[in-house]
Design a protein around this motif. Structure first.
Motif, PDB file in Angstrom:
ATOM      1  N   LEU A 315     -17.050  -6.925   8.494  1.00 43.15           N
ATOM      2  CA  LEU A 315     -17.195  -7.559   7.115  1.00 43.15           C
ATOM      3  C   LEU A 315     -15.384  -7.301   6.820  1.00 43.15           C
ATOM      4  CD1 LEU A 315     -18.152  -7.543   4.208  1.00 43.15           C
ATOM      5  CD2 LEU A 315     -17.737  -4.761   4.055  1.00 43.15           C
ATOM      6  N   ILE A 316     -14.860  -6.332   7.288  1.00 44.28           N
ATOM      7  CA  ILE A 316     -13.087  -6.584   6.789  1.00 44.28           C
ATOM      8  C   ILE A 316     -12.179  -7.197   7.626  1.00 44.28           C
ATOM      9  CG2 ILE A 316     -10.971  -5.630   5.836  1.00 44.28           C
ATOM     10  CD1 ILE A 316     -13.331  -3.202   4.904  1.00 44.28           C
ATOM     11  N   PRO A 317     -11.379  -8.317   7.099  1.00 45.23           N
ATOM     12  CA  PRO A 317     -11.106  -8.863   8.859  1.00 45.23           C
ATOM     13  C   PRO A 317     -10.580  -7.986   9.475  1.00 45.23           C
ATOM     14  CG  PRO A 317     -10.946 -10.646   6.657  1.00 45.23           C
ATOM     15  CD  PRO A 317     -11.785  -9.703   6.512  1.00 45.23           C
ATOM     16  N   PHE A 318     -10.091  -8.279  10.737  1.00 45.77           N
ATOM     17  CA  PHE A 318      -9.595  -8.130  11.702  1.00 45.77           C
ATOM     18  C   PHE A 318      -9.210  -5.902  11.457  1.00 45.77           C
ATOM     19  CE2 PHE A 318      -7.365 -11.452  10.667  1.00 45.77           C
ATOM     20  CZ  PHE A 318      -7.447 -12.470  11.097  1.00 45.77           C
ATOM     21  N   LEU A 319      -9.835  -5.315  10.855  1.00 44.97           N
ATOM     22  CA  LEU A 319     -10.254  -3.636  10.789  1.00 44.97           C
ATOM     23  C   LEU A 319     -12.449  -3.773  11.155  1.00 44.97           C
ATOM     24  CD1 LEU A 319      -7.912  -3.508   7.038  1.00 44.97           C
ATOM     25  CD2 LEU A 319      -7.420  -2.978   9.897  1.00 44.97           C
ATOM     26  N   LEU A 320     -12.783  -4.225  10.091  1.00 47.06           N
ATOM     27  CA  LEU A 320     -13.670  -3.607  10.246  1.00 47.06           C
ATOM     28  C   LEU A 320     -15.427  -4.613  10.718  1.00 47.06           C
ATOM     29  CD1 LEU A 320     -16.237  -0.653  10.065  1.00 47.06           C
ATOM     30  CD2 LEU A 320     -15.812  -1.082   7.499  1.00 47.06           C
TER      31      LEU A 320
END
Length: 320
Positions: A315-320
């Protein structure tokens, strides 16, 4: 008589129906989403069949009662007709109040008092300037989604969703748009709307407008990538209703960019109507809902495409 009793009960107990709805939705989606994510194999089939839909629908034994409660996923288009109409009405009321410098009609105040659990539960937290900006942006989002789901999006004829998902769509937009009015100048008894001026828009609000516009346009582009997967690139005709692996745009970094930008739009609106507790609850609910759906979608992509890019997040770029 019954309505009067309900109104009195809500007032005596200071129950805000909109806050309660968003809070209830969040609790349900977090509990059931977590169960599906962590311990799905041991869950009863009726829970899995009720919760899952679309590309990540339940593929196990079907429960007859749950199947009878399913409707076509294409019915998503229905509540965007409602949402666009409801947003236009709210925008009209905000504009009328500012232009005429008058309080909202009595029937509007009575309705807002009812859903908020009494007039004393409604304080001014949003000025007219902010309410107008937020209403315009919300109307633009509902208008675009109305256009997409009714004239662009290609729904699989076999795709179903539980009736509860269908009803949640209506209740979400019903509550989200009311959240822009509940604590706004001119919609709280004894208050008048202030005049509109671009000079009253703060730097933070201008930044939030920019983020909203960027998210709004990127969500459209992401949705069009999904639509074009089912079309012949030369003729533009629909060739398949299968779910294929999307590439391009923000799909190169996350599995569900359209969900990510949905969250960003609600967060940016929070920056415009920041003191509204109801809108904060709406943001928490939207984030929870999009997160759970994105995790299931990400898992489905990885299970169905052996060459699915490992660098993509859910969902969240580069994080999750």
């Amino acid at each position: 008589m019954l309505l009067e009793l309900v109104e009195q009960y809500l007032k005596n107990n200071k129950i805000n129906l909109i806050n309660t709805t968003f809070l209830g939705f969040t609790v349900v989606i977090v509990i059931f989403g977590s169960l599906i994510t962590v311990v799905e194999p041991i869950l009863p089939d009726f829970i899995k069949q009720s919760f899952r839909y679309g590309k990540h629908k339940h593929n196990g034994p079907e429960i007859a009662l749950v199947s009878r409660m399913e409707v076509p996923k294409s019915w998503f288009s229905h509540f965007y007709v409602f949402a666009f109409s409801w947003a236009l009405l709210a925008l009209y009321l905000v504009l009328k109040g500012i232009i005429m410098h008058t309080t909202a009609p009595d029937y509007v105040l009575e309705f807002l008092d009812f859903v908020a659990g009494g007039a004393e539960n409604r304080k001014i937290l949003i000025n007219s300037n902010s309410a107008l900006v937020a209403s315009v942006l919300m109307t633009l989002q509902c208008a675009r989604r109305f256009y997409e789901t009714n004239f662009v999006q290609i729904f699989s004829k076999k795709s179903k969703m539980n009736l509860s998902h269908y009803m949640v769509g209506y209740l979400h937009y019903f509550g989200a748009i009311l959240a822009l009015l509940l604590n706004t100048e001119g919609f709280v008894r004894g208050s008048l709307p202030s005049s509109f001026s671009f000079t009253k828009i703060t730097l933070l609000q201008y930044f939030c407008i920019f983020v909203f516009h960027f998210s709004w346009s990127q969500q459209y582009k992401s949705n069009m990538i999904l639509v074009n997967l089912r079309k012949n690139p030369n003729t533009g005709k629909v060739e398949t209703e299968k779910h294929l692996m999307p590439t391009g745009g923000f799909f190169n970094v996350v599995s569900s960019p359209h969900m990510f930008f949905e969250i960003l739009m609600y967060v940016s609106l929070l920056g415009i109507v920041g003191k509204s507790f109801t809108w904060k609850l709406a943001v928490v609910w939207v984030f929870s809902n999009q997160l759970m759906n994105a995790l299931l979608t990400h898992k489905w992509y990885k299970e169905n495409f052996k060459n699915y890019p490992k660098q993509r997040k859910a969902l969240i770029p580069f994080l999750l």
